[in-house]
Design a protein around this motif. Structure first.
Motif, mmCIF file in Angstrom:
data_model
loop_
_atom_site.group_PDB
_atom_site.id
_atom_site.type_symbol
_atom_site.label_atom_id
_atom_site.label_comp_id
_atom_site.label_asym_id
_atom_site.label_seq_id
_atom_site.Cartn_x
_atom_site.Cartn_y
_atom_site.Cartn_z
ATOM 1 N N LEU A 96 29.535 39.153 46.573
ATOM 2 C CA LEU A 96 29.579 39.143 45.123
ATOM 3 C C LEU A 96 29.770 40.575 44.759
ATOM 4 C CD1 LEU A 96 28.566 37.837 42.275
ATOM 5 C CD2 LEU A 96 26.185 38.300 42.846
ATOM 6 N N ALA A 97 29.196 41.591 45.333
ATOM 7 C CA ALA A 97 29.296 42.788 45.018
ATOM 8 C C ALA A 97 30.875 43.326 45.143
ATOM 9 C CB ALA A 97 28.594 43.979 45.895
ATOM 10 N N GLY A 98 31.552 42.819 46.412
ATOM 11 C CA GLY A 98 33.010 43.060 46.385
ATOM 12 C C GLY A 98 33.769 42.511 45.345
ATOM 13 N N ALA A 99 33.437 41.511 44.801
ATOM 14 C CA ALA A 99 34.151 40.793 43.606
ATOM 15 C C ALA A 99 34.235 41.861 42.596
ATOM 16 C CB ALA A 99 33.627 39.597 43.242
ATOM 17 N N LEU A 100 32.966 42.587 42.410
ATOM 18 C CA LEU A 100 33.079 43.730 41.421
ATOM 19 C C LEU A 100 34.105 44.626 41.176
ATOM 20 C CD1 LEU A 100 31.427 44.920 38.682
ATOM 21 C CD2 LEU A 100 30.395 46.436 40.471
ATOM 22 N N ALA A 101 34.301 44.868 42.904
ATOM 23 C CA ALA A 101 35.227 46.137 42.880
ATOM 24 C C ALA A 101 36.652 45.997 42.644
ATOM 25 C CB ALA A 101 35.023 46.514 44.431
ATOM 26 N N SER A 102 37.022 44.633 42.942
ATOM 27 C CA SER A 102 38.598 44.476 42.720
ATOM 28 C C SER A 102 38.720 42.963 43.046
ATOM 29 C CB SER A 102 39.311 45.220 43.847
ATOM 30 O OG SER A 102 40.884 44.886 43.676
#
Length: 360
Positions: free
Chosen positions: A298-304
């Protein structure tokens, strides 16, 4: 830059994630002090990013201004910190955390550790002290500036300044992966201009965080041997410093533009997901690793947008490896289920226009 601004920046980038991350470190039951602190900082930062994704994307869809997001996110961070303090006090009262006894390091080990710290420090210093001009900043940093100065979230074209439409290529991807709004929030609270924050100060925090992931990988494969892990970090540092064969290698992304979300995916999230899959492939894995894996996705989805697509692939491959290596269908399905948050974000991107018509 005033001392007050830097203190607020340290509060947001170190103290708050460290505090929130103690919840995860306690659940994972880490019994080494340094690893406990490093893991807390890392997972706390991932939690902050995941919370941003959950809060920001619906508000972006509703074309909300930046200020309501700032207030909502601040309230959520305060609540998360209060919960972390309560949990810490509860554990301290119950004496839940018992630290393992550490063997005294030999002089050889100390030299390797200092060598690794020195190389990581040198990389961090040069990225922070010297600026690499990257064309993508004409979009990312401008989006942050517009959020801070104009109180908007992706409603203006970062190139022309005109009112933007929803389905417009790269900006559409940013709406589902609003990393720039997270940076804008840090900039607004600390009162440090977005360009200065991105180019000078974010590398100071993000590069060591990337090496924490590599350190955890080393400790995993070398069975907590600090000397071998230090040599591994020195080797990784050498690869990073001499890996500038193009502008698209992991080395170039980490040491030239770590403040951009896609660079963070390549440098931090993919290695982190690899480490988590290794933990899940253990015969007697801890159940909490499934939650940490979902959180990382989920955090990686925020990045890009790359994080939305690449991290579920890593999870999928990990499940297949488990299926053939361990032969357990149930565990494979559980590993694949950790990709659900990433898949939801992917569906939001693929069906963005349809979702918008229903939600707006």
């Amino acid at each position: 830059m005033e001392i007050r601004n830097l203190l607020i920046l340290v509060l947001l980038m170190v103290i708050v994630p460290l505090l929130i991350g103690t919840i995860w470190a306690g659940l994972v039951q880490i019994d080494h002090k340094i690893k406990y602190i490093a893991f807390s900082w890392l997972t706390g930062f991932l939690t902050m990013m995941a919370l941003t994704q959950v809060i920001a994307v619906p508000m972006v869809l509703r074309r909300q201004h930046f200020h309501p997001f700032q207030c909502a996110y601040s309230a959520v961070l305060v609540i998360a910190c209060v919960i972390a303090v309560v949990v810490l006090l509860f554990r301290w009262k119950r004496k839940k955390t018992v630290w393992a006894k550490q063997e005294k390091m030999s002089w050889t080990t100390i030299l390797f550790v200092l060598g690794a710290v020195f190389l990581i420090g040198i990389q961090t210093y040069f990225v922070s002290a010297y600026q690499h001009i990257d064309d993508d900043d004409s979009r990312f940093v401008v989006e942050e500036v517009m959020a801070v100065e104009r109180n908007v979230m992706y409603t203006l074209n970062p190139v022309t300044g005109a009112l933007s439409f929803w389905d417009m290529g790269e900006v559409r991807k940013d709406m589902v992966s609003p990393w720039t709004m997270f940076v804008a929030y840090i900039s607004k609270i600390s009162d440090i201009p977005p360009a200065i924050l991105s180019h000078r100060y974010l590398p100071v925090f993000l590069i060591p965080m990337c090496y924490i992931v590599y350190a955890m990988i080393g400790l995993f494969f070398f069975e907590n041997n600090r000397e071998k892990t230090s040599i591994f970090l020195i080797f990784i540092s050498a690869l990073q410093m001499y890996g500038y064969s193009s502008t698209h290698t992991i080395s170039a992304l980490m040491l030239l533009r770590i403040w951009q979300g896609k660079a963070l995916v390549a440098s931090l999230f993919i290695p982190m997901m690899f480490y988590l899959i290794c933990e899940l492939l253990e015969k007697n894995e801890k159940k909490i690793w499934y939650a940490v894996t979902a959180l990382t996705g989920l955090a990686g989805a925020l990045a890009s947008g790359i994080g939305i697509t690449a991290l579920p692939v890593v999870i999928g491959v990990g499940g297949i490896v488990n299926l053939f290596h361990r032969g357990g269908v149930k565990k494979t399905v559980k590993i694949w289920c950790t990709a659900i948050p990433s898949v939801i974000c992917l569906l939001c991107y693929l069906f963005f226009w349809q979702l918008l018509k229903v939600y707006f």
